[in-house]
Design a protein around this motif. Sequence first.
Motif, short mmCIF file in Angstrom:
data_model
loop_
_atom_site.label_atom_id
_atom_site.label_comp_id
_atom_site.label_asym_id
_atom_site.label_seq_id
_atom_site.Cartn_x
_atom_site.Cartn_y
_atom_site.Cartn_z
N CYS A 29 -57.95 19.00 -42.18
CA CYS A 29 -56.53 19.06 -42.58
C CYS A 29 -55.64 18.29 -41.61
CB CYS A 29 -56.05 20.51 -42.63
SG CYS A 29 -56.73 21.46 -43.99
N LEU A 30 -55.93 18.41 -40.32
CA LEU A 30 -55.05 17.82 -39.32
C LEU A 30 -55.39 16.38 -38.99
CD1 LEU A 30 -54.72 20.82 -36.83
CD2 LEU A 30 -53.08 20.10 -38.55
N MET A 31 -56.70 16.05 -38.97
CA MET A 31 -57.11 14.77 -38.38
C MET A 31 -57.86 13.84 -39.33
SD MET A 31 -55.73 15.29 -35.53
CE MET A 31 -56.21 13.77 -34.76
N HIS A 32 -57.88 14.16 -40.63
CA HIS A 32 -58.54 13.25 -41.57
C HIS A 32 -57.94 11.85 -41.39
CE1 HIS A 32 -59.44 11.22 -45.38
NE2 HIS A 32 -60.43 12.08 -45.54
N PRO A 33 -58.78 10.80 -41.28
CA PRO A 33 -58.24 9.48 -40.93
C PRO A 33 -57.19 8.95 -41.90
CG PRO A 33 -60.60 9.38 -41.50
CD PRO A 33 -60.24 10.81 -41.37
N ARG A 34 -57.20 9.42 -43.16
CA ARG A 34 -56.23 8.90 -44.12
C ARG A 34 -55.17 9.93 -44.53
NH1 ARG A 34 -57.77 5.94 -49.72
NH2 ARG A 34 -55.68 5.31 -50.32
N TYR A 35 -55.62 11.17 -44.75
CA TYR A 35 -54.71 12.18 -45.29
C TYR A 35 -54.35 13.27 -44.28
CZ TYR A 35 -56.70 10.06 -49.51
OH TYR A 35 -57.13 9.17 -50.46
N GLY A 36 -54.85 13.18 -43.04
CA GLY A 36 -54.62 14.24 -42.06
C GLY A 36 -53.15 14.41 -41.72
N TYR A 37 -52.76 15.66 -41.56
CA TYR A 37 -51.35 16.00 -41.30
C TYR A 37 -50.83 15.31 -40.05
CZ TYR A 37 -47.25 18.88 -40.38
OH TYR A 37 -45.97 19.32 -40.14
N TYR A 38 -51.65 15.27 -38.98
CA TYR A 38 -51.18 14.70 -37.71
C TYR A 38 -51.42 13.21 -37.59
CZ TYR A 38 -49.57 18.88 -35.41
OH TYR A 38 -48.84 19.98 -35.07
N VAL A 39 -51.92 12.60 -38.63
CA VAL A 39 -52.22 11.18 -38.56
C VAL A 39 -51.16 10.37 -39.31
CG1 VAL A 39 -53.97 9.45 -39.18
CG2 VAL A 39 -54.68 11.66 -38.30
N SER A 40 -50.40 11.06 -40.17
CA SER A 40 -49.62 10.30 -41.15
C SER A 40 -48.11 10.53 -41.13
CB SER A 40 -50.14 10.66 -42.55
OG SER A 40 -50.04 12.06 -42.76
N ARG A 41 -47.60 11.39 -40.26
CA ARG A 41 -46.17 11.71 -40.39
C ARG A 41 -45.56 12.17 -39.07
NH1 ARG A 41 -46.73 15.70 -44.72
NH2 ARG A 41 -48.83 14.85 -44.82
N ASP A 42 -44.22 12.30 -39.08
CA ASP A 42 -43.48 12.95 -38.00
C ASP A 42 -43.15 14.35 -38.49
OD1 ASP A 42 -41.67 13.97 -36.24
OD2 ASP A 42 -40.28 12.29 -36.30
N GLY A 270 -53.53 19.21 -45.61
CA GLY A 270 -52.95 17.92 -45.22
C GLY A 270 -51.45 17.85 -45.40
N GLN A 271 -50.87 18.84 -46.11
CA GLN A 271 -49.43 18.83 -46.39
C GLN A 271 -48.66 19.81 -45.50
OE1 GLN A 271 -48.09 16.65 -48.90
NE2 GLN A 271 -50.15 15.88 -48.54
N ALA A 272 -49.38 20.62 -44.72
CA ALA A 272 -48.73 21.61 -43.86
C ALA A 272 -49.43 21.61 -42.50
CB ALA A 272 -48.82 23.01 -44.50
N ASP A 273 -48.71 22.09 -41.50
CA ASP A 273 -49.25 22.20 -40.15
C ASP A 273 -50.12 23.45 -40.08
OD1 ASP A 273 -49.60 21.70 -37.43
OD2 ASP A 273 -47.92 22.98 -36.89
N VAL A 274 -51.41 23.32 -39.84
CA VAL A 274 -52.26 24.50 -39.70
C VAL A 274 -52.55 24.73 -38.22
CG1 VAL A 274 -53.32 24.65 -41.98
CG2 VAL A 274 -54.28 23.08 -40.33
N THR A 275 -52.32 25.95 -37.78
CA THR A 275 -52.47 26.29 -36.36
C THR A 275 -53.06 27.69 -36.22
OG1 THR A 275 -50.32 27.40 -36.10
CG2 THR A 275 -50.32 25.02 -35.88
N ALA A 276 -53.37 28.06 -35.00
CA ALA A 276 -53.78 29.43 -34.70
C ALA A 276 -53.35 29.75 -33.27
CB ALA A 276 -55.29 29.59 -34.85
N HIS A 277 -53.10 31.02 -33.01
CA HIS A 277 -52.63 31.43 -31.69
C HIS A 277 -53.63 31.04 -30.60
CE1 HIS A 277 -49.51 34.67 -32.98
NE2 HIS A 277 -49.50 33.63 -33.77
N VAL A 278 -53.10 30.86 -29.40
CA VAL A 278 -53.93 30.46 -28.26
C VAL A 278 -54.33 31.71 -27.49
CG1 VAL A 278 -53.92 29.18 -26.08
CG2 VAL A 278 -52.83 28.20 -28.12
N ASP A 279 -55.61 31.79 -27.14
CA ASP A 279 -56.15 32.91 -26.35
C ASP A 279 -56.05 32.51 -24.87
OD1 ASP A 279 -57.70 34.74 -24.97
OD2 ASP A 279 -59.31 34.77 -26.46
N PHE A 280 -54.99 32.98 -24.20
CA PHE A 280 -54.75 32.56 -22.81
C PHE A 280 -55.78 33.13 -21.84
CE2 PHE A 280 -50.85 31.03 -24.57
CZ PHE A 280 -50.51 29.97 -23.76
N GLN A 281 -56.33 34.29 -22.17
CA GLN A 281 -57.38 34.85 -21.29
C GLN A 281 -58.61 33.94 -21.32
OE1 GLN A 281 -58.49 38.91 -22.14
NE2 GLN A 281 -60.11 38.92 -20.61
N ALA A 282 -58.95 33.42 -22.50
CA ALA A 282 -60.11 32.52 -22.63
C ALA A 282 -59.85 31.21 -21.88
CB ALA A 282 -60.40 32.25 -24.10
#
Length: 372
Positions: A29-42, A270-282
């Motif tokens: 979703c985020l890094m697909h070379p053509r349709y990835g969310y973070y590859v194609s937009r601001d 590819g149309q939305a930012d997908v994320t997950a919380h960060v485990d700071f202990q890890a």
Amino acid sequence: MTDQSLLNEIKALIKSSGPMPVWRYMETCLMHPRYGYYVSRDPLGREGDFTTSPEVSQMFGELLGLWTASVWKQMGSPQSLRLIELGPGRGTMMADALRALRVLPPLYQGLSIHLVEVNPVLRERQSATLSSVRNSITWHDSIDDVPDGPSVILANEYFDVLPIHQMVKRESGWHERVIEIDPNGKLQFGAASEPTPRFDVLLPPLVRAAPVGAVFEWRPDTEIMKLATRVRDQDGAALIIDYGHLRSDAGDTFQAIARHTFTDPLKAPGQADVTAHVDFQALARAAEDVGARVHGPVTQGDFLKRVGIDTRAAALMQKATPEVATDISVALKRLTDSGRSGMGSMFKVLGISEPRLTGLAGLSDLEQAGGN
């Protein structure tokens, strides 16, 4: 109309190769070379999908600049310093940090700027934002490409987009969570038929005791170990700011944000930012495992107050019109408050340094970075 190209590609992959693990779905979703969310937009700002702390107020970046200066002094004021930012957005935070650093010519003149960014759209924005900066600026696809040397590394909202593995607890053990196709042709969550062997052996006791049906998320340690190894061997420190939890625990935090609103992460890949919380202990555990020193984590609100945000806000408000002074006050609350609209307690700050740096500003009870 929603672009279905990536959705169709994901469905084709599932049909040919079987259910797709959550980590691979997130990465696609985020890094697909053509349709990835973070590859194609601001994705930033009012017209984008979310707003980060540097976009809320200049104070955030300025204080990180002062924090960088305090680390540089603790390092013994080396002649040259690499200031590295991971995922620098529009370059706003770096521009604000550099403005604050200009008051220290010995540091400012020895700075080289290194921006780790894969999105060509954002690289252009960063270049425009930093066009007046005289220091050398280099863009990299990975921190591996940044030349060796004493460094301060800034990572604001970087780790939350690194792909996560999700595991579901069943009577038979922990099963990898996957994405599959339901009878109506839509994407849905499922679980691998076989449990992952001996997965619970390394789990924290709190997670091991989770009830059947619980979801546990984990990220590979690769990225945090790169940062920790770098500062351990080459002198310096890293500052990680992100939303997440202070201790490892069970819970499903996989989410999607589009137009500043939460949405179904399986609905429009590819149309939305997908994320997950960060485990700071890890993160802290992995950094300590390679011999780096860990500082914190503390909440963003506590960190910013310790490094002088109240003083900085007061100084800015003194010179501002009433309207601008109100904006500064609102921004201060947003960055430091704990309520639902505030980022102060949801966001955490973790420092990692080479072992000789025994305290870092804002992360211990030692000196503040300043707020002049």
